[in-house]
Write a protein that holds these residues in place. Structure first.
Motif, PDB file in Angstrom:
ATOM      1  N   PHE A 174       0.184   7.195   8.168  1.00  0.00           N
ATOM      2  CA  PHE A 174       0.116   6.637   6.887  1.00  0.00           C
ATOM      3  C   PHE A 174      -0.308   7.279   5.554  1.00  0.00           C
ATOM      4  O   PHE A 174       0.593   7.609   4.426  1.00  0.00           O
ATOM      5  N   GLN A 175      -1.276   8.345   5.124  1.00  0.00           N
ATOM      6  CA  GLN A 175      -1.787   8.016   4.166  1.00  0.00           C
ATOM      7  C   GLN A 175      -2.289   7.607   3.094  1.00  0.00           C
ATOM      8  O   GLN A 175      -1.421   7.965   2.166  1.00  0.00           O
ATOM      9  N   PHE A 208       0.663  -1.529   0.250  1.00  0.00           N
ATOM     10  CA  PHE A 208       0.106  -0.221   0.373  1.00  0.00           C
ATOM     11  C   PHE A 208       0.952   0.905  -0.228  1.00  0.00           C
ATOM     12  O   PHE A 208       1.436   1.689   1.227  1.00  0.00           O
ATOM     13  N   PRO A 209       0.662   1.934  -1.299  1.00  0.00           N
ATOM     14  CA  PRO A 209       1.472   2.883  -1.336  1.00  0.00           C
ATOM     15  C   PRO A 209       1.141   4.547  -0.870  1.00  0.00           C
ATOM     16  O   PRO A 209      -0.203   4.191  -0.691  1.00  0.00           O
ATOM     17  N   GLY A 210       1.662   5.529   0.404  1.00  0.00           N
ATOM     18  CA  GLY A 210       0.960   6.698   0.305  1.00  0.00           C
ATOM     19  C   GLY A 210       1.313   7.650  -0.818  1.00  0.00           C
ATOM     20  O   GLY A 210       2.028   7.324  -2.147  1.00  0.00           O
ATOM     21  N   PRO A 211       1.305   8.295  -0.623  1.00  0.00           N
ATOM     22  CA  PRO A 211       0.993  10.022  -1.886  1.00  0.00           C
ATOM     23  C   PRO A 211       2.354  10.321  -2.617  1.00  0.00           C
ATOM     24  O   PRO A 211       2.397  10.327  -3.639  1.00  0.00           O
ATOM     25  N   ASN A 215     -12.375   8.312 -11.411  1.00  0.00           N
ATOM     26  CA  ASN A 215     -10.547   7.907 -11.742  1.00  0.00           C
ATOM     27  C   ASN A 215      -9.898   9.256 -11.687  1.00  0.00           C
ATOM     28  O   ASN A 215      -9.489   9.218 -11.846  1.00  0.00           O
ATOM     29  N   ARG A 216      -9.912   9.222 -10.111  1.00  0.00           N
ATOM     30  CA  ARG A 216      -8.895   9.769  -9.293  1.00  0.00           C
ATOM     31  C   ARG A 216      -8.350   9.103  -8.129  1.00  0.00           C
ATOM     32  O   ARG A 216      -8.579   8.123  -7.542  1.00  0.00           O
ATOM     33  N   TYR A 217      -6.954   9.787  -7.653  1.00  0.00           N
ATOM     34  CA  TYR A 217      -5.913   9.403  -6.570  1.00  0.00           C
ATOM     35  C   TYR A 217      -6.547  10.814  -4.991  1.00  0.00           C
ATOM     36  O   TYR A 217      -6.379  11.376  -5.858  1.00  0.00           O
ATOM     37  N   TRP A 218      -6.798   9.641  -3.836  1.00  0.00           N
ATOM     38  CA  TRP A 218      -6.921  10.683  -3.107  1.00  0.00           C
ATOM     39  C   TRP A 218      -6.247  10.332  -1.807  1.00  0.00           C
ATOM     40  O   TRP A 218      -5.873   8.592  -1.770  1.00  0.00           O
ATOM     41  N   THR A 219      -6.315  11.056  -0.643  1.00  0.00           N
ATOM     42  CA  THR A 219      -6.187  10.050   0.678  1.00  0.00           C
ATOM     43  C   THR A 219      -6.892  10.798   1.695  1.00  0.00           C
ATOM     44  O   THR A 219      -8.056  10.984   1.309  1.00  0.00           O
ATOM     45  N   LEU A 220      -6.871  10.083   2.759  1.00  0.00           N
ATOM     46  CA  LEU A 220      -7.741  10.009   3.195  1.00  0.00           C
ATOM     47  C   LEU A 220      -8.257  11.632   3.684  1.00  0.00           C
ATOM     48  O   LEU A 220      -6.649  12.892   4.468  1.00  0.00           O
TER      49      LEU A 220
END
Length: 195
Positions: A155-156, A69-72, A165-170
């Motif tokens: 972690f984010q 699991f990658p971060g930003p 189709n977008r990447y987000w973080t919490l």
């Protein structure tokens, strides 16, 4: 508020991982977003992979895989791993690859959280295979932990939304699970006992 009927392909946010395995003797990673937890004892997690994906044949061949699991900071490399096939490119060269206790489950040191799995079951679906893995070990960077657990703010993790189709973080936490509803539970219990 009035409800509006949408195309059925509306999906909730999904965690993004780099699924790793050995394919024809080579380390390969692919970006995967259709992931869900399935059981606690044994700890099971599933990932849905299109029949065309090279990684799926490797999971079937080895009976093992990882979810890293990658971060930003890894968003560009993660997206690249979803755009390029391992048949044509050595995606493992992008990362510092390490192994835990499960042969056939290569992991990525740059990913803050990695899970290594043995294949538990494969479910054939019309366009995908749903690989259910039993988590044999979890590996995390020490700087994302708090009291021995993964701290999501540190972690984010990346999330994927579709169909945009977008990447987000919490964002920020809203409440504690299995806790915030206790007062309402108590109130409803008293109401039902009182009747």
């Amino acid at each position: 508020m009035e409800k509006v009927r949408l195309d059925p392909n509306q999906l909730p946010p999904m965690p993004v991982a780099l699924a790793g395995t050995m394919v024809e003797g080579r380390v390969n990673f692919m970006a995967a977003g259709w992931i869900t937890r399935l059981g606690f004892k044994p700890p099971l997690i599933g990932v849905s992979i299109n029949h065309r994906q090279w990684t799926g044949s490797g999971i079937q061949e080895t009976g093992a895989f990882s979810l890293c699991f990658p971060g930003p900071a890894l968003v560009e490399k993660t997206d690249y791993c979803g755009l390029v096939s391992g048949r044509n490119a050595d995606k493992s060269a992008l990362f510092d690859v390490f192994y835990g206790e499960t042969p056939g489950a290569p992991m990525i040191r740059e990913c803050p959280l990695c899970l290594e799995m043995r294949l538990y079951q494969t479910v054939e679906l019309p366009s995908n295979r749903f690989f259910i893995g039993e988590i044999k070990a979890a590996w995390a960077d020490g700087d994302i932990l708090a009291d021995g657990q993964v701290d999501m703010e540190k972690f984010q993790p990346l999330l994927l939304t579709m169909p945009d189709n977008r990447y987000w973080t919490l964002g920020r936490p809203v409440a504690d699970a299995w806790s915030v509803g206790k007062a309402l539970k108590k109130e409803k219990h008293h109401e039902s006992v009182g009747h």
